[in-house]
Design a protein around this motif. Structure first.
Motif, PDB file in Angstrom:
ATOM      1  N   GLU A   1       2.036 -14.791  54.137  1.00 14.90           N
ATOM      2  CA  GLU A   1       3.078 -13.882  54.618  1.00 14.90           C
ATOM      3  C   GLU A   1       3.694 -13.103  53.460  1.00 14.90           C
ATOM      4  N   ALA A   2       3.841 -13.775  52.331  1.00 17.51           N
ATOM      5  CA  ALA A   2       4.373 -13.092  51.149  1.00 17.51           C
ATOM      6  C   ALA A   2       3.414 -11.995  50.698  1.00 17.51           C
ATOM      7  N   MET A   3       2.126 -12.294  50.713  1.00 16.53           N
ATOM      8  CA  MET A   3       1.127 -11.289  50.335  1.00 16.53           C
ATOM      9  C   MET A   3       1.175 -10.103  51.298  1.00 16.53           C
ATOM     10  N   SER A   4       1.355 -10.388  52.577  1.00 16.07           N
ATOM     11  CA  SER A   4       1.436  -9.314  53.570  1.00 16.07           C
ATOM     12  C   SER A   4       2.682  -8.462  53.368  1.00 16.07           C
ATOM     13  N   ALA A   5       3.759  -9.075  52.937  1.00 16.17           N
ATOM     14  CA  ALA A   5       5.028  -8.365  52.757  1.00 16.17           C
ATOM     15  C   ALA A   5       5.134  -7.670  51.406  1.00 16.17           C
ATOM     16  N   LEU A   6       4.238  -7.974  50.495  1.00 10.23           N
ATOM     17  CA  LEU A   6       4.341  -7.450  49.133  1.00 10.23           C
ATOM     18  C   LEU A   6       4.305  -5.920  49.063  1.00 10.23           C
ATOM     19  N   GLY A   7       3.403  -5.302  49.781  1.00 10.57           N
ATOM     20  CA  GLY A   7       3.284  -3.843  49.739  1.00 10.57           C
ATOM     21  C   GLY A   7       4.584  -3.154  50.129  1.00 10.57           C
ATOM     22  N   GLN A   8       5.182  -3.628  51.192  1.00 10.95           N
ATOM     23  CA  GLN A   8       6.448  -3.044  51.640  1.00 10.95           C
ATOM     24  C   GLN A   8       7.564  -3.319  50.640  1.00 10.95           C
ATOM     25  N   ALA A   9       7.570  -4.529  50.065  1.00  8.94           N
ATOM     26  CA  ALA A   9       8.607  -4.871  49.080  1.00  8.94           C
ATOM     27  C   ALA A   9       8.494  -3.989  47.840  1.00  8.94           C
ATOM     28  N   LYS A  10       7.255  -3.694  47.443  1.00 14.32           N
ATOM     29  CA  LYS A  10       7.067  -2.798  46.297  1.00 14.32           C
ATOM     30  C   LYS A  10       7.447  -1.366  46.665  1.00 14.32           C
ATOM     31  N   ALA A  11       7.009  -0.915  47.825  1.00 14.15           N
ATOM     32  CA  ALA A  11       7.280   0.461  48.247  1.00 14.15           C
ATOM     33  C   ALA A  11       8.779   0.718  48.428  1.00 14.15           C
ATOM     34  N   SER A  12       9.514  -0.303  48.842  1.00 12.19           N
ATOM     35  CA  SER A  12      10.952  -0.138  49.051  1.00 12.19           C
ATOM     36  C   SER A  12      11.760  -0.385  47.778  1.00 12.19           C
ATOM     37  N   GLY A  13      11.066  -0.698  46.685  1.00  5.27           N
ATOM     38  CA  GLY A  13      11.752  -0.879  45.411  1.00  5.27           C
ATOM     39  C   GLY A  13      12.441  -2.223  45.242  1.00  5.27           C
ATOM     40  N   GLN A  14      12.058  -3.203  46.039  1.00  5.11           N
ATOM     41  CA  GLN A  14      12.653  -4.537  45.892  1.00  5.11           C
ATOM     42  C   GLN A  14      12.023  -5.310  44.735  1.00  5.11           C
ATOM     43  N   VAL A  15      10.722  -5.147  44.558  1.00  3.30           N
ATOM     44  CA  VAL A  15      10.019  -5.864  43.497  1.00  3.30           C
ATOM     45  C   VAL A  15       9.145  -4.892  42.720  1.00  3.30           C
ATOM     46  N   GLY A  16       8.808  -5.286  41.498  1.00  4.35           N
ATOM     47  CA  GLY A  16       7.958  -4.459  40.661  1.00  4.35           C
ATOM     48  C   GLY A  16       7.116  -5.330  39.747  1.00  4.35           C
ATOM     49  N   GLU A  17       6.225  -4.673  39.043  1.00  4.10           N
ATOM     50  CA  GLU A  17       5.311  -5.380  38.144  1.00  4.10           C
ATOM     51  C   GLU A  17       5.887  -5.437  36.735  1.00  4.10           C
ATOM     52  N   MET A  18       5.830  -6.640  36.169  1.00  2.00           N
ATOM     53  CA  MET A  18       6.325  -6.838  34.813  1.00  2.00           C
ATOM     54  C   MET A  18       5.151  -6.888  33.838  1.00  2.00           C
ATOM     55  N   ALA A  19       5.417  -6.650  32.559  1.00  2.00           N
ATOM     56  CA  ALA A  19       4.369  -6.648  31.548  1.00  2.00           C
ATOM     57  C   ALA A  19       3.776  -8.032  31.313  1.00  2.00           C
TER      58      ALA A  19
END
Length: 114
Positions: A27-45
């Motif tokens: 479920e987290a994997m399914s929600a990841l795209g939306q979370a990234k698109a909405s600016g809730q999460v991002g990629e760290m170095a």
């Protein structure tokens, strides 16, 4: 606060947190795209997700996916005879390169839209 009110508040808190606690990795994997698109999460170095805005399920998504990533990074490090840190750095660079424009990446400790 009387006992009845305390019990009611506890039940309400448990009810509200139930969907978050029930989230699994799929479920987290399914929600990841939306979370990234909405600016809730991002990629760290460092190869892991970070929380940009702690809204919705951002914290749970980040934790579940980071736990899975760490296990995979550990397996890759062991398989290839390199350090976990080496895998994390390579994964972080690749993830940030693949991040589409408009989503967040963390550069030098600061979030910025790519």
């Amino acid at each position: 606060m009387n006992l009845r009110k305390a019990i009611t508040m506890s039940l309400l808190a448990a009810t509200l947190s139930l969907p978050v606690a029930a989230m699994n990795l799929n479920e987290a994997m399914s929600a990841l795209g939306q979370a990234k698109a909405s600016g809730q999460v991002g990629e760290m170095a460092n190869g892991y997700l970070g929380i940009v805005k702690n809204e919705g399920n951002a914290a749970v998504i980040t934790q579940l996916i980071n736990d899975a990533r760490k296990k995979e990074y550990q397996n890759l490090a062991k398989k290839n005879g390199i350090t976990l840190n080496d895998v994390e750095v390579m994964a972080g660079q690749k993830a940030q390169e693949k991040t589409p424009a408009g989503q967040y990446i963390n550069v030098g400790g600061k979030w910025q839209k790519k």
